[in-house]
Design a protein around this motif. Structure first.
Motif, PDB file in Angstrom:
ATOM      1  N   ARG A 117     -28.365 -38.867 -10.799  1.00 11.87           N
ATOM      2  CA  ARG A 117     -29.376 -39.180 -10.179  1.00 11.87           C
ATOM      3  C   ARG A 117     -30.679 -39.569 -10.944  1.00 11.87           C
ATOM      4  O   ARG A 117     -30.830 -38.538 -12.197  1.00 11.87           O
ATOM      5  CB  ARG A 117     -29.831 -38.053  -8.958  1.00 11.87           C
TER       6      ARG A 117
ATOM      7  N   GLY B  24     -33.415 -42.577  -5.776  1.00 12.35           N
ATOM      8  CA  GLY B  24     -32.627 -41.838  -6.931  1.00 12.35           C
ATOM      9  C   GLY B  24     -31.104 -41.937  -6.923  1.00 12.35           C
ATOM     10  O   GLY B  24     -30.673 -41.846  -7.683  1.00 12.35           O
ATOM     11  N   HIS B  25     -30.763 -42.779  -5.949  1.00 15.49           N
ATOM     12  CA  HIS B  25     -29.334 -43.314  -5.699  1.00 15.49           C
ATOM     13  C   HIS B  25     -28.978 -44.151  -6.799  1.00 15.49           C
ATOM     14  O   HIS B  25     -29.758 -45.135  -7.316  1.00 15.49           O
ATOM     15  CB  HIS B  25     -28.873 -44.083  -4.640  1.00 15.49           C
TER      16      HIS B  25
ATOM     17  N   ASP C 225     -30.353 -47.510  -2.112  1.00 10.57           N
ATOM     18  CA  ASP C 225     -29.404 -46.621  -1.466  1.00 10.57           C
ATOM     19  C   ASP C 225     -28.713 -47.433  -0.195  1.00 10.57           C
ATOM     20  O   ASP C 225     -29.233 -48.042   0.465  1.00 10.57           O
ATOM     21  CB  ASP C 225     -30.012 -45.561  -0.838  1.00 10.57           C
TER      22      ASP C 225
ATOM     23  N   SER D 286     -22.159 -37.382 -10.828  1.00 12.27           N
ATOM     24  CA  SER D 286     -23.422 -36.903  -9.975  1.00 12.27           C
ATOM     25  C   SER D 286     -24.665 -37.401 -10.636  1.00 12.27           C
ATOM     26  O   SER D 286     -25.729 -36.460 -10.651  1.00 12.27           O
ATOM     27  CB  SER D 286     -23.382 -35.283  -9.479  1.00 12.27           C
TER      28      SER D 286
ATOM     29  N   GLN E  66     -34.982 -39.597 -10.718  1.00 15.50           N
ATOM     30  CA  GLN E  66     -36.188 -39.465  -9.864  1.00 15.50           C
ATOM     31  C   GLN E  66     -37.523 -40.122 -10.644  1.00 15.50           C
ATOM     32  O   GLN E  66     -37.678 -39.910 -11.773  1.00 15.50           O
ATOM     33  CB  GLN E  66     -36.444 -37.875  -9.835  1.00 15.50           C
TER      34      GLN E  66
ATOM     35  N   GLN F 299     -30.313 -48.119 -11.497  1.00 17.34           N
ATOM     36  CA  GLN F 299     -31.064 -47.880 -10.252  1.00 17.34           C
ATOM     37  C   GLN F 299     -30.629 -48.871  -9.325  1.00 17.34           C
ATOM     38  O   GLN F 299     -30.634 -49.958  -9.533  1.00 17.34           O
ATOM     39  CB  GLN F 299     -32.566 -48.135 -10.864  1.00 17.34           C
TER      40      GLN F 299
ATOM     41  N   SER G 298     -29.192 -37.788 -18.342  1.00 16.03           N
ATOM     42  CA  SER G 298     -28.000 -37.955 -17.687  1.00 16.03           C
ATOM     43  C   SER G 298     -26.783 -37.785 -18.796  1.00 16.03           C
ATOM     44  O   SER G 298     -26.948 -38.498 -19.825  1.00 16.03           O
ATOM     45  CB  SER G 298     -27.698 -39.312 -17.076  1.00 16.03           C
TER      46      SER G 298
ATOM     47  N   THR H 289     -35.585 -37.657 -16.805  1.00 19.10           N
ATOM     48  CA  THR H 289     -34.146 -37.437 -16.283  1.00 19.10           C
ATOM     49  C   THR H 289     -33.079 -37.544 -17.527  1.00 19.10           C
ATOM     50  O   THR H 289     -33.235 -38.500 -18.131  1.00 19.10           O
ATOM     51  CB  THR H 289     -33.820 -38.530 -15.216  1.00 19.10           C
TER      52      THR H 289
END
Length: 551
Positions: free
Chosen positions: A29, A196-197, A172, A27, A31, A169, A231, A229
């Motif tokens: 993402r 953000g996808h 979408d 999951s 930003q 990045q 991850s 962010t």
């Protein structure tokens, strides 16, 4: 044929289901907004992609929804960065390799390999990778040499790799039919398809075994909004560990506990997930950051790095005196400094008006130009226990009580690697080279110039001492606070050595402006007088030492 009991089959199925879920159902993402309430860009003109000149504090009034919105002098910009939480390997000055739990770069990877912070403006961060070759494990290190087989035809020169956007990045795929786009503000935001996808394959390819020591460098400016962010890609060498990770800005004046990284009061990021931290940069200075999950273990294993905040004074126009600019800053309630009523005020107006004007680079909002410099260098002191790291790669209990540093590093390297230019590569267990130690610590001062050293002690168990041979160190700040008394007198002091405990920072200026004493071509040394910290594990090579070159 191997026969498994029902319990063994159940456990095996559980393990496989967990790892297949991590591999196929991340999951992740990212930003990086181009416009916010605090930094609006109603016409989508990209005003948040550069730092505006500082002329006066931002004025705020309640908006239509009750939020305070800026009406004049919008200061600062938007900055973004993406990092991975995982593991990796690094090579020491004596040639030995060590295993790490560590953070790695997932944005700004070309800049970081060039010795720069990996923090980016939105117009850089939100770019989609369009290189002729796919992003590969170890990038950008893998571009420095051909990979076997299919990838052997792709570029092999590091200089050809210039991508600094967010790894993974991608537009979408549903952006053209997404009804939310019709409600987007500004209206053109969705036209790029960046929302953000991400492609998790790219994040896993680049993030796995890509840990850095120290962690990726971060640099923002006062008044910036910073979106970071994290991850969590997991620890491939320790599949038995389902380690969460967080980011905690140590000593940083963060207004919200939710983004503080202490899991008891905020959130922790699981493997296969992402979380975006938000910060509004308030005070200039040198800080450090680390993971706050089992800190003694994760810091010792390498999950620690440096952050610094540049002052507004860097953006004061040449036509404005620094004293007047600092007077103007008193109108900003977040950073106002009234020494008559605030005993914690760290940068009151200077006692001596020098009439110095803006247009330079400064460590702090000093109002008199006394923290001016020409070049700046992060100096991150770190030490680790190789036995603890070895046990961390195995399935044995770690001896916290016996932890003792035997390797001593500056920016993740020990001498003579500290003066080796460019990033250092290490071949990890995946058979691929990774830039695990991207930052050298060689200090190059232009003839007649000054260097700002942002020194942080990232250690867990040791006090560390650095001494300067030949060029005195002028200490101007301690723990991100300017050394100035309430009456405005500078309390700077010159010394040949400084000592720091873990979690402390100092801002130091090396002044080589006297070209008679410091002629071009001179070489000086920055080293530790603690002789047992001048070697790797009591052997040859290594330790806390680097060179200062006058160019």
């Amino acid at each position: 044929m191997l026969k498994l009991s029902n319990l063994e089959q159940l456990l095996l199925a559980l393990i496989l289901s967990v790892f297949s879920g991590v591999a196929a159902a991340q999951s992740f993402r990212v930003q990086c907004p181009t416009s916010t309430i605090t930094h609006p860009d109603p016409s989508n003109t990209g005003v948040n992609n550069s730092e505006p000149a500082y002329t006066a504090p931002t004025t705020l009034t309640p908006g239509a929804n009750g939020y305070l919105v800026p009406t004049k002098n919008v200061n600062g910009a938007i900055k973004c960065q993406q990092i991975s939480g995982g593991d990796g390997f690094a090579t020491m000055g004596d040639g030995s390799q060590t295993y790490m739990f560590s953070f790695g770069p997932l944005s700004g990877i070309a800049d970081l390999a060039a010795g720069k912070p990996a923090t980016q403006f939105p117009n850089v961060f939100n770019n989609v990778y369009t290189g002729s070759s796919p992003l590969m494990p170890g990038d950008p290190a893998t571009t420095d040499g051909p990979l076997p087989g299919l990838w052997s035809a792709f570029p092999t020169n590091l200089s050809s790799f210039s991508y600094n956007g967010a790894i993974g990045q991608v537009p979408d795929p549903d952006v053209s039919t997404d009804p939310a786009c019709s409600l987007a503000s500004p209206p053109g935001y969705c036209s790029t398809g960046i929302d953000g996808h991400v492609d998790p394959r790219q994040i896993m390819d680049v993030g796995i075994m890509n840990g850095n020591i120290p962690a990726p460098l971060m640099a923002i400016d006062e008044d910036d909004e910073y979106f970071l962010t994290l991850s969590n890609v997991g620890m491939i060498m320790r599949p038995d560990l389902f380690e969460q990770h967080t980011v905690h800005f140590h000593g940083y004046p963060n207004a919200s506990a939710f983004y503080d990284g202490v899991p008891d009061a905020s959130v922790a990021i699981n493997i296969g997930g992402s979380f975006t931290y938000y910060y509004l940069a308030p005070d200039a200075g040198t800080y450090f950051w680390h993971c706050h999950i089992t800190p003694p273990e994760h810091l010792q294993m390498g999950m620690v790095g440096q952050l610094y905040v540049r002052p507004r004074q860097n953006r004061v126009p040449k036509t404005t005196t620094l004293y007047a600019a600092l007077q103007t800053q008193q109108g900003d309630l977040r950073t106002a400094c009234n020494s008559a009523s605030d005993i914690l005020c760290s940068n009151p107006l200077p006692a001596v008006i020098t009439n110095a004007t803006g247009g330079g680079m400064y460590a702090y909002n000093d109002g008199d130009g006394s923290t001016a410099y020409d070049v700046e260098y992060p100096i991150q002191i770190h030490g680790f226990d190789p036995n603890f790291h070895f046990v961390g790669m195995t399935f044995n209990p770690e001896g916290f009580a016996d932890m003792k540093d035997k390797y001593f590093l500056l920016n993740g390297r020990s001498y003579p690697d500290t003066v080796t230019p460019g990033p250092l590569q290490t071949q990890s267990a995946d058979g691929v080279d990774h830039f695990s130690q991207p930052l050298p610590s060689i200090i190059n001062i232009p003839a007649g110039g000054k260097a700002l050293l942002r020194i942080s002690d990232l250690d867990v168990v040791e006090f560390q001492t650095l001494a300067s041979l030949g060029i005195p160190m002028k200490v101007i700040a301690l723990n991100a606070k300017l050394l100035r008394d309430q009456a405005g007198n500078n309390m700077y002091y010159s010394t040949n050595s400084i000592t720091l405990g873990g979690g402390e920072s100092l801002d130091v200026i090396l002044d080589a402006s006297n070209t008679t004493l410091y002629p071009s071509g001179s070489v000086f040394y920055l080293y530790t007088p603690n002789l047992d910290h001048l070697s790797n594990d009591a052997e040859n090579f290594g330790g806390l030492m680097t060179e200062v070159h006058i160019n």
